[in-house]
Scaffold this motif. Structure first.
Motif, PDB file in Angstrom:
ATOM      1  N   ALA A  34       0.831  -1.205   0.000  1.00  0.00           N
ATOM      2  CA  ALA A  34       0.000   0.000   0.000  1.00  0.00           C
ATOM      3  C   ALA A  34       0.863   1.251   0.000  1.00  0.00           C
ATOM      4  CB  ALA A  34      -0.936  -0.006   1.205  1.00  0.00           C
ATOM      5  N   ARG A  35       1.928   1.242   0.784  1.00  0.00           N
ATOM      6  CA  ARG A  35       2.832   2.396   0.819  1.00  0.00           C
ATOM      7  C   ARG A  35       3.545   2.585  -0.513  1.00  0.00           C
ATOM      8  NH1 ARG A  35       5.183   0.784   6.539  1.00  0.00           N
ATOM      9  NH2 ARG A  35       3.584   1.723   7.840  1.00  0.00           N
ATOM     10  N   ALA A  36       3.970   1.484  -1.115  1.00  0.00           N
ATOM     11  CA  ALA A  36       4.679   1.563  -2.393  1.00  0.00           C
ATOM     12  C   ALA A  36       3.787   2.170  -3.466  1.00  0.00           C
ATOM     13  CB  ALA A  36       5.163   0.180  -2.818  1.00  0.00           C
ATOM     14  N   GLY A  37       2.518   1.844  -3.459  1.00  0.00           N
ATOM     15  CA  GLY A  37       1.587   2.390  -4.437  1.00  0.00           C
ATOM     16  C   GLY A  37       1.218   3.826  -4.160  1.00  0.00           C
ATOM     17  N   LYS A  38       1.300   4.250  -2.898  1.00  0.00           N
ATOM     18  CA  LYS A  38       0.917   5.602  -2.514  1.00  0.00           C
ATOM     19  C   LYS A  38       1.933   6.642  -2.978  1.00  0.00           C
ATOM     20  CE  LYS A  38      -0.525   8.148   1.609  1.00  0.00           C
ATOM     21  NZ  LYS A  38       0.241   9.345   1.399  1.00  0.00           N
ATOM     22  N   GLN A  39       3.211   6.313  -2.952  1.00  0.00           N
ATOM     23  CA  GLN A  39       4.237   7.300  -3.308  1.00  0.00           C
ATOM     24  C   GLN A  39       4.104   7.801  -4.742  1.00  0.00           C
ATOM     25  OE1 GLN A  39       7.795   5.270  -2.234  1.00  0.00           O
ATOM     26  NE2 GLN A  39       7.562   5.686  -0.059  1.00  0.00           N
ATOM     27  N   PRO A  40       4.023   6.911  -5.738  1.00  0.00           N
ATOM     28  CA  PRO A  40       3.855   7.430  -7.106  1.00  0.00           C
ATOM     29  C   PRO A  40       2.535   8.182  -7.275  1.00  0.00           C
ATOM     30  CG  PRO A  40       4.456   5.113  -7.151  1.00  0.00           C
ATOM     31  CD  PRO A  40       4.218   5.484  -5.726  1.00  0.00           C
ATOM     32  N   ARG A  41       1.499   7.709  -6.588  1.00  0.00           N
ATOM     33  CA  ARG A  41       0.201   8.376  -6.698  1.00  0.00           C
ATOM     34  C   ARG A  41       0.301   9.802  -6.173  1.00  0.00           C
ATOM     35  NH1 ARG A  41      -3.722   6.366  -2.644  1.00  0.00           N
ATOM     36  NH2 ARG A  41      -2.719   8.001  -1.478  1.00  0.00           N
ATOM     37  N   ASP A  42       0.955   9.988  -5.028  1.00  0.00           N
ATOM     38  CA  ASP A  42       1.101  11.325  -4.462  1.00  0.00           C
ATOM     39  C   ASP A  42       1.920  12.235  -5.371  1.00  0.00           C
ATOM     40  OD1 ASP A  42      -0.369  10.441  -2.309  1.00  0.00           O
ATOM     41  OD2 ASP A  42       1.331  10.349  -0.925  1.00  0.00           O
ATOM     42  N   ARG A  43       2.986  11.686  -5.944  1.00  0.00           N
ATOM     43  CA  ARG A  43       3.809  12.485  -6.864  1.00  0.00           C
ATOM     44  C   ARG A  43       3.015  12.871  -8.107  1.00  0.00           C
ATOM     45  NH1 ARG A  43       8.188   8.395  -5.653  1.00  0.00           N
ATOM     46  NH2 ARG A  43       9.372   9.368  -3.999  1.00  0.00           N
ATOM     47  N   ARG A  44       2.224  11.931  -8.589  1.00  0.00           N
ATOM     48  CA  ARG A  44       1.421  12.188  -9.783  1.00  0.00           C
ATOM     49  C   ARG A  44       0.378  13.257  -9.486  1.00  0.00           C
ATOM     50  NH1 ARG A  44      -0.346   7.075 -13.016  1.00  0.00           N
ATOM     51  NH2 ARG A  44       1.287   7.674 -14.437  1.00  0.00           N
ATOM     52  N   ILE A  45      -0.272  13.181  -8.343  1.00  0.00           N
ATOM     53  CA  ILE A  45      -1.273  14.184  -7.971  1.00  0.00           C
ATOM     54  C   ILE A  45      -0.630  15.566  -7.878  1.00  0.00           C
ATOM     55  CG2 ILE A  45      -2.771  14.967  -6.084  1.00  0.00           C
ATOM     56  CD1 ILE A  45      -3.449  11.961  -5.637  1.00  0.00           C
ATOM     57  N   ALA A  46       0.556  15.632  -7.279  1.00  0.00           N
ATOM     58  CA  ALA A  46       1.257  16.915  -7.178  1.00  0.00           C
ATOM     59  C   ALA A  46       1.545  17.486  -8.569  1.00  0.00           C
ATOM     60  CB  ALA A  46       2.550  16.747  -6.389  1.00  0.00           C
ATOM     61  N   LYS A  47       1.956  16.628  -9.466  1.00  0.00           N
ATOM     62  CA  LYS A  47       2.256  17.069 -10.833  1.00  0.00           C
ATOM     63  C   LYS A  47       0.985  17.573 -11.521  1.00  0.00           C
ATOM     64  CE  LYS A  47       4.871  15.663 -14.868  1.00  0.00           C
ATOM     65  NZ  LYS A  47       5.737  14.630 -15.422  1.00  0.00           N
ATOM     66  N   LEU A  48      -0.117  16.873 -11.324  1.00  0.00           N
ATOM     67  CA  LEU A  48      -1.381  17.289 -11.928  1.00  0.00           C
ATOM     68  C   LEU A  48      -1.861  18.615 -11.346  1.00  0.00           C
ATOM     69  CD1 LEU A  48      -3.208  13.848 -12.028  1.00  0.00           C
ATOM     70  CD2 LEU A  48      -2.274  15.103 -13.980  1.00  0.00           C
ATOM     71  N   MET A  49      -1.631  18.819 -10.058  1.00  0.00           N
ATOM     72  CA  MET A  49      -2.072  20.056  -9.405  1.00  0.00           C
ATOM     73  C   MET A  49      -1.297  21.277  -9.888  1.00  0.00           C
ATOM     74  SD  MET A  49      -2.778  18.756  -5.521  1.00  0.00           S
ATOM     75  CE  MET A  49      -3.029  20.409  -4.914  1.00  0.00           C
ATOM     76  N   ARG A  50      -0.056  21.080 -10.345  1.00  0.00           N
ATOM     77  CA  ARG A  50       0.729  22.207 -10.860  1.00  0.00           C
ATOM     78  C   ARG A  50       0.170  22.732 -12.179  1.00  0.00           C
ATOM     79  NH1 ARG A  50       5.025  19.194  -8.453  1.00  0.00           N
ATOM     80  NH2 ARG A  50       5.476  18.091 -10.362  1.00  0.00           N
ATOM     81  N   GLY A  51      -0.563  21.885 -12.889  1.00  0.00           N
ATOM     82  CA  GLY A  51      -1.181  22.314 -14.130  1.00  0.00           C
ATOM     83  C   GLY A  51      -0.203  22.443 -15.279  1.00  0.00           C
ATOM     84  N   GLY A  52      -0.684  22.992 -16.358  1.00  0.00           N
ATOM     85  CA  GLY A  52       0.149  23.220 -17.535  1.00  0.00           C
ATOM     86  C   GLY A  52       0.231  22.005 -18.446  1.00  0.00           C
ATOM     87  N   LYS A  53       1.125  22.115 -19.410  1.00  0.00           N
ATOM     88  CA  LYS A  53       1.276  21.051 -20.409  1.00  0.00           C
ATOM     89  C   LYS A  53       1.789  19.759 -19.798  1.00  0.00           C
ATOM     90  CE  LYS A  53       1.770  23.906 -24.461  1.00  0.00           C
ATOM     91  NZ  LYS A  53       2.506  24.157 -25.696  1.00  0.00           N
ATOM     92  N   ALA A  54       2.680  19.871 -18.811  1.00  0.00           N
ATOM     93  CA  ALA A  54       3.208  18.666 -18.165  1.00  0.00           C
ATOM     94  C   ALA A  54       2.084  17.902 -17.470  1.00  0.00           C
ATOM     95  CB  ALA A  54       4.299  19.023 -17.167  1.00  0.00           C
ATOM     96  N   ALA A  55       1.170  18.626 -16.848  1.00  0.00           N
ATOM     97  CA  ALA A  55       0.038  17.984 -16.177  1.00  0.00           C
ATOM     98  C   ALA A  55      -0.890  17.327 -17.198  1.00  0.00           C
ATOM     99  CB  ALA A  55      -0.727  19.001 -15.344  1.00  0.00           C
TER     100      ALA A  55
END
Length: 85
Positions: A6-27
């Motif tokens: 569960a922890r291993a799956g949470k780390q990429p998910r949290d990083r991905r959410i942060a990236k999506l929240m920044r917005g822009g083309k990368a998101a």
């Protein structure tokens, strides 16, 4: 699912959410990649299941993808310079 899984799956998910929240083309690229990965993973799991793969093998396939995403998302992001015209 074990706690470590569960922890291993949470780390990429949290990083991905942060990236999506920044917005822009990368998101936008990340969102498109996320959706295509989910569809492909589900198709691969279904194919493996129909071919007689065990649940352990299917989970291992997901874990491999999660590890790859964690590695990709943890790399320092560098901005690309635009070519001047």
């Amino acid at each position: 699912m074990e706690l470590d899984d569960a922890r291993a799956g949470k780390q990429p998910r949290d990083r991905r959410i942060a990236k999506l929240m920044r917005g822009g083309k990368a998101a936008q690229r990340e969102a498109q990649l996320m959706v295509s990965e989910k569809i492909l993973a589900a198709a691969n799991a279904g194919t493996s299941l129909m071919a007689g793969a065990s649940a352990d093998k299917i989970v291992a396939q997901y874990r491999k993808k999660v590890a790859a995403n964690a590695k990709r998302l943890s790399r320092k992001q560098t901005r690309r310079k635009r070519k001047s015209r």
